[in-house]
Design a protein around this motif. Structure first.
Motif, short mmCIF file in Angstrom:
data_model
loop_
_atom_site.label_atom_id
_atom_site.label_comp_id
_atom_site.label_asym_id
_atom_site.label_seq_id
_atom_site.Cartn_x
_atom_site.Cartn_y
_atom_site.Cartn_z
N GLU A 76 0.70 -1.19 0.21
CA GLU A 76 0.03 0.12 0.02
C GLU A 76 0.94 1.10 -0.01
O GLU A 76 0.54 2.22 -0.82
N VAL A 77 1.84 1.18 0.74
CA VAL A 77 2.97 2.34 0.80
C VAL A 77 4.27 1.90 0.68
O VAL A 77 4.64 1.01 1.55
N ARG A 94 11.00 3.56 -10.56
CA ARG A 94 10.77 1.97 -10.69
C ARG A 94 9.66 1.52 -9.92
O ARG A 94 8.57 0.79 -10.62
N ILE A 95 9.37 2.08 -8.51
CA ILE A 95 8.08 1.75 -7.97
C ILE A 95 6.91 2.48 -8.94
O ILE A 95 5.68 1.63 -9.06
N LYS A 96 7.09 3.53 -9.30
CA LYS A 96 5.92 3.96 -9.59
C LYS A 96 5.65 3.47 -11.37
O LYS A 96 4.47 3.56 -11.57
N GLU A 97 6.68 3.14 -11.93
CA GLU A 97 6.59 2.34 -13.11
C GLU A 97 5.81 1.04 -13.13
O GLU A 97 4.97 0.63 -13.79
N LYS A 98 5.96 0.32 -11.85
CA LYS A 98 5.57 -0.97 -11.69
C LYS A 98 4.18 -1.01 -11.05
O LYS A 98 3.25 -1.92 -11.41
N TYR A 99 4.04 0.02 -9.83
CA TYR A 99 2.79 0.02 -9.23
C TYR A 99 2.32 1.65 -9.02
O TYR A 99 2.66 2.19 -8.18
N PRO A 100 1.85 2.26 -10.25
CA PRO A 100 1.51 3.51 -10.34
C PRO A 100 0.59 4.12 -8.99
O PRO A 100 0.48 5.33 -8.71
N SER A 101 -0.32 3.12 -8.62
CA SER A 101 -1.20 3.33 -7.62
C SER A 101 -0.68 3.45 -6.19
O SER A 101 -1.35 3.83 -5.24
#
Length: 488
Positions: A76-77, A94-101
């Protein structure tokens, strides 16, 4: 492998912490109090082993590795807290590319990194040194405020007799409610050994102010010389010095001063107890803080008055408002009489007030975003700030200056939306040598005594004769030229 990774990436987890140095470890300790679903990732093998020994869910990975997210549950965070600014930046991307939400909280190693992390997609970017500095300042202010509250309590406990609480001329709800609060604190401290009298001069003219005093049945009396002399102690609330917009003689010794306006003479701080906070939205906020700190029980009447005082002076929390003002209002809200508050804020308007506002609208002139309006002769000078409040809302107006004349003075009221201008300083620089002036960046006032002209019968004619050179002083301060004004 930690239990949370056994079932692969289909599982969800609440928190993942990347980097577990001193900052990361403290974050983890606090997170596990909220949820046991915390995975810690660090490249230091020894650190990870120590974390596992403490029963933390920890794994060894390098966050600069493009595949460091593989096989991890969906979080979640994610907290990105290493001390390597480039690694943190790449991890956020990389986090935002894989998990945008997924929410990402990232540590900035320097101030420049703050904007880079935000551009990369971090929902919150924090520079720990800056957070620490702000927290230290906040805690220091709280400590200072707490000490002031206890000092006031101790000072009041030594008093016996009568405390005269003097309000500023033509008092408003902030001033009146602050006096009520000081009375409540004195009553709690001294248990009836100290009698309080609320003293004022001028008039209570604004329709809401009259409704405020009437509906709350507030006991007030005129600040005559005899009444002041009968008091063993003198307090000033919502006024920073004797003789400045109040019935006291300049230089008179007073015992207590509580205000949220800047002291005009920094070298003059008369009073055994002085608490002046120009950053506060209202003096009622300061008094509410005392009540909180001291644990004083107040009745609905005092709570309602204080809440309305804060609301009125901050213009419903849209002017000179701090987070503390909102906190104090939240504290007071459940203690108030909501029906009474509603009646205070919906009073009838006198015909005289309506006509004066009509004159202000009719007489308006606009010059380079500055609106000037002559309200004329007024018995109730509260209509002048009402006119400024009304006209600042007009399109194309950045600063509204309303002025009018009473029996003994010219009153000027200013409202300002131009962030480049501190209108309180401008009025002070322009008029303090011929009267009383000052205020905040977006609201201010000046009062210029008529002195030898006080016996003149035709006040409006007198105003027309003297106002031009007076307003020229304001125009010089803000750099207005001589071009013609335009009506709007």
């Amino acid at each position: 492998m930690p239990d949370s990774l056994q079932n692969g990436s289909k599982d969800r987890i609440k928190y993942i912490v990347l980097g577990c140095g001193s900052i990361g470890y403290n974050v983890v300790e606090n997170l596990v109090r909220d949820s046991e679903q915390v995975i810690v990732i660090d490249s230091d093998v020894k650190r990870v082993e120590d974390l596992r020994d403490q029963n933390f869910d920890a794994i060894v990975r390098n966050i600069t590795d493009p595949g460091f997210l593989n096989d991890l549950p969906l979080p979640e965070v994610v907290f990105v807290l290493s001390n390597d600014k480039n690694a943190n930046l790449e991890a956020v991307k990389r986090i935002k590319e894989k998990y945008p939400s997924v929410y990402v909280v990232a540590r900035a190693v320097d101030k420049l990194s703050l904007s880079l992390l935000e551009q990369a997609g971090a929902d919150i970017a924090l520079y720990p040194q800056e957070v620490f500095a702000k927290n230290v300042v906040h805690l220091t202010r709280r400590l200072h405020s707490s000490r002031l509250a206890r000092k006031l309590y101790h000072y009041l406990s030594e008093m016996e007799g009568t405390l005269g609480i003097v309000l500023h001329t033509n008092p408003d709800p902030d001033s009146i409610s602050s006096a009520m609060a000081l009375c409540a604190i004195a009553k709690d401290v001294t248990d009836k050994q100290l009698n309080c009298r609320i003293l004022y001069d001028g008039k209570i003219g604004h329709q809401e102010n009259r409704a405020f005093v009437t509906l709350l049945d507030i006991e007030m009396e005129k600040a005559t010389a005899e009444a002041i002399d009968e008091c063993d102690y003198i307090a000033l609330v919502d006024s920073s010095a004797p003789g400045e917009n109040n019935a006291l003689e300049s230089g008179k010794e007073v015992d207590i001063i509580v205000d949220h306006h800047q002291i005009s003479d920094q070298n003059s701080k008369p009073g055994r107890f002085v608490d002046v906070r120009p950053g506060a939205g209202a003096t009622a906020s300061i008094m509410t803080q005392y009540i909180q700190e001291l644990g004083v029980n107040i009745d609905q009447k005092v709570a309602t008055a204080l809440l309305y005082g804060i609301r009125a002076d901050t213009k419903e929390f849209t002017r000179n408002t701090t987070p503390q003002d909102l906190n104090y209002a939240a504290f007071l809200l459940p203690l108030t009489d909501s029906d009474l508050l509603s009646k205070i804020t919906s009073p009838s308007m006198a015909l005289e007030t309506l006509e004066a506002l009509g004159d202000a609208i009719k007489n308006r002139k606009l010059q380079s975003g500055y609106l000037f309006t002559n309200v004329g002769y007024v018995r109730n000078r509260d209509v002048i700030p009402q006119a400024a409040d009304l006209l600042i809302q007009l399109e194309g107006v950045n600063t509204a200056i309303a002025y009018g004349i009473g029996d003994d003075s010219i009153t000027i009221s200013a409202r300002n939306k131009d962030i480049r201008l501190h209108v309180g300083n401008v009025l002070k620089d322009a008029f303090s040598d011929i009267g009383e002036a000052g205020g905040h960046a977006n609201m201010a006032a000046a009062r210029i005594p008529l002195n030898s002209f006080s016996m003149v019968k035709n006040k409006e004619e007198l105003l027309s004769l003297v106002i031009d050179p007076i307003l020229e002083k304001f125009a010089d301060q803000v750099g207005l030229g001589k071009e013609e004004s335009n009506e709007i």
